[in-house]
Design a protein around this motif. Structure first.
Motif, mmCIF file in Angstrom:
data_model
loop_
_atom_site.group_PDB
_atom_site.id
_atom_site.type_symbol
_atom_site.label_atom_id
_atom_site.label_comp_id
_atom_site.label_asym_id
_atom_site.label_seq_id
_atom_site.Cartn_x
_atom_site.Cartn_y
_atom_site.Cartn_z
ATOM 1 N N GLU A 156 7.607 -3.298 -11.253
ATOM 2 C CA GLU A 156 6.772 -2.896 -10.118
ATOM 3 C C GLU A 156 7.652 -2.668 -8.888
ATOM 4 O OE1 GLU A 156 3.394 -5.166 -7.412
ATOM 5 O OE2 GLU A 156 3.615 -5.734 -9.523
ATOM 6 N N ILE A 157 7.311 -1.688 -8.067
ATOM 7 C CA ILE A 157 8.000 -1.498 -6.796
ATOM 8 C C ILE A 157 7.424 -2.485 -5.778
ATOM 9 C CG2 ILE A 157 8.394 0.080 -4.858
ATOM 10 C CD1 ILE A 157 9.951 0.905 -7.241
ATOM 11 N N ILE A 158 8.302 -3.239 -5.129
ATOM 12 C CA ILE A 158 7.842 -4.206 -4.131
ATOM 13 C C ILE A 158 8.749 -4.204 -2.904
ATOM 14 C CG2 ILE A 158 6.828 -5.789 -5.838
ATOM 15 C CD1 ILE A 158 9.316 -7.617 -5.397
ATOM 16 N N TYR A 159 8.175 -4.621 -1.782
ATOM 17 C CA TYR A 159 8.961 -5.121 -0.670
ATOM 18 C C TYR A 159 9.072 -6.618 -0.893
ATOM 19 C CZ TYR A 159 8.339 -0.779 2.018
ATOM 20 O OH TYR A 159 8.354 0.521 2.452
ATOM 21 N N GLY A 160 10.262 -7.157 -0.706
ATOM 22 C CA GLY A 160 10.432 -8.575 -0.957
ATOM 23 C C GLY A 160 11.474 -9.200 -0.051
ATOM 24 N N ASP A 161 11.562 -10.528 -0.111
ATOM 25 C CA ASP A 161 12.586 -11.281 0.595
ATOM 26 C C ASP A 161 13.032 -12.425 -0.299
ATOM 27 O OD1 ASP A 161 10.538 -13.157 0.738
ATOM 28 O OD2 ASP A 161 10.404 -13.166 2.927
ATOM 29 N N GLU A 162 13.737 -13.400 0.250
ATOM 30 C CA GLU A 162 14.258 -14.487 -0.575
ATOM 31 C C GLU A 162 13.157 -15.366 -1.157
ATOM 32 O OE1 GLU A 162 17.023 -16.665 1.776
ATOM 33 O OE2 GLU A 162 18.494 -15.030 1.869
ATOM 34 N N LYS A 163 11.970 -15.327 -0.587
ATOM 35 C CA LYS A 163 10.891 -16.215 -1.026
ATOM 36 C C LYS A 163 9.940 -15.556 -2.010
ATOM 37 C CE LYS A 163 7.961 -19.789 1.013
ATOM 38 N NZ LYS A 163 7.498 -20.392 2.287
ATOM 39 N N GLY A 164 9.959 -14.228 -2.092
ATOM 40 C CA GLY A 164 9.043 -13.557 -3.018
ATOM 41 C C GLY A 164 8.714 -12.154 -2.548
ATOM 42 N N ALA A 165 7.598 -11.635 -3.041
ATOM 43 C CA ALA A 165 7.137 -10.303 -2.650
ATOM 44 C C ALA A 165 6.347 -10.389 -1.356
ATOM 45 C CB ALA A 165 6.262 -9.708 -3.751
ATOM 46 N N VAL A 166 6.515 -9.404 -0.498
ATOM 47 C CA VAL A 166 5.738 -9.365 0.742
ATOM 48 C C VAL A 166 4.758 -8.185 0.752
ATOM 49 C CG1 VAL A 166 7.559 -10.536 2.018
ATOM 50 C CG2 VAL A 166 7.436 -8.052 2.082
ATOM 51 N N CYS A 167 4.958 -7.222 -0.135
ATOM 52 C CA CYS A 167 3.985 -6.145 -0.332
ATOM 53 C C CYS A 167 4.134 -5.660 -1.761
ATOM 54 C CB CYS A 167 4.224 -4.996 0.656
ATOM 55 S SG CYS A 167 2.873 -3.789 0.711
ATOM 56 N N ARG A 168 3.045 -5.668 -2.501
ATOM 57 C CA ARG A 168 3.092 -5.310 -3.922
ATOM 58 C C ARG A 168 2.719 -3.849 -4.145
ATOM 59 N NH1 ARG A 168 0.258 -8.918 -8.282
ATOM 60 N NH2 ARG A 168 1.028 -7.098 -9.429
ATOM 61 N N CYS A 169 3.160 -3.351 -5.315
ATOM 62 C CA CYS A 169 2.883 -1.956 -5.711
ATOM 63 C C CYS A 169 3.223 -1.005 -4.562
ATOM 64 C CB CYS A 169 1.446 -1.788 -6.165
ATOM 65 S SG CYS A 169 1.023 -2.729 -7.639
ATOM 66 N N TRP A 170 4.441 -1.157 -4.063
ATOM 67 C CA TRP A 170 5.009 -0.375 -2.974
ATOM 68 C C TRP A 170 4.251 -0.614 -1.665
ATOM 69 C CZ3 TRP A 170 6.868 5.384 -3.694
ATOM 70 C CH2 TRP A 170 7.678 5.732 -2.603
#
Length: 235
Positions: A156-170
């Motif tokens: 899946e395309i995601i925005y993420g950081d060290e803690k996890g995904a911050v926005c899913r499915c782009w």
């Protein structure tokens, strides 16, 4: 200083994509809202958005087709659609937009006016650097309005950081952890485009987004742009 990077696995899928960013710091999102002004911004955006809905069948409009095709190239949660499709669906159904908070209202008005996905993250809530790339799978994600974790899917395309995904499915669904709130003081706002015609709109959209943010919050934001082969910018 935090970095925002676009990973190579994203460019392999979308070599023509561009990201336009507005980075704003030290704002007061508690500022008493000029609700009439924000309602009018959203109303004007809704009227402009109607110009992108020229086909009787909603799915046949070019903006919808382009983003559905983009979403078909990577793994998504069933039923996930681009954020701009969700906004244009409301326009198509004749529904009005009510204020949420100033930053969100401003970028939603831009999203509607230019028919492009726009989103934003609270920089103080980002753990480490922010990235856009392909998920390994299992990245923690608490969706806006949910009470349980909904981890990202492999591929899946995601925005993420060290803690996890911050926005899913782009650009489909925002995380509670990093969403823009009244307490937000530092933010990054992102406009996404995937073809030359959209890029032209995005070049105009990001300038207007910066202008609206600067005037409303009496600040001086700055613009960053990422296009292949660029990989990162400072936030």
């Amino acid at each position: 200083m935090k970095q925002f990077r676009v990973e190579e696995d994203f460019w392999k899928l979308f070599p023509e994509a561009q990201l336009h960013l507005v980075v704003v710091k030290g704002i007061n999102n508690h500022k008493p809202q000029d609700e009439r002004y924000l309602i009018d911004l959203l109303k004007d955006g809704k009227e402009a958005a109607k110009g992108y809905l020229t086909e009787e069948v909603f799915s046949q409009n070019s903006v919808i087709k382009e983003w559905r095709e983009a979403f078909s190239t990577f793994k998504t949660k069933k039923g996930a659609r681009s954020s701009i499709e969700a906004l244009l669906k409301r326009v198509d159904q004749g529904r009005d937009f009510q204020p949420i908070n100033s930053l969100v209202d401003i970028y939603n008005s831009i999203s509607l006016t230019y028919a492009l996905p726009c989103g934003g993250e609270d920089l103080q809530s980002i753990e480490g650097d922010l990235y856009l790339g392909v998920a390994a799978g299992g990245e923690s994600f608490l969706p806006l309005g949910a009470e349980s974790d909904a981890p990202a899917l492999p591929g899946e395309i995601i925005y993420g950081d060290e803690k996890g995904a911050v926005c899913r499915c782009w650009n489909w669904r925002e995380a509670q952890r990093t969403m823009l709130k009244e307490e937000t003081t530092d933010a990054v706002l992102v406009i996404e485009s995937i073809n030359p015609e959209q890029h032209q709109r995005a070049d105009k959209a990001v300038k207007e987004l910066k202008r609206l943010v600067d005037v409303y919050f009496e600040t001086e934001s700055h613009i960053e742009k990422i296009a292949k082969p660029s990989t990162s910018v400072s936030l």
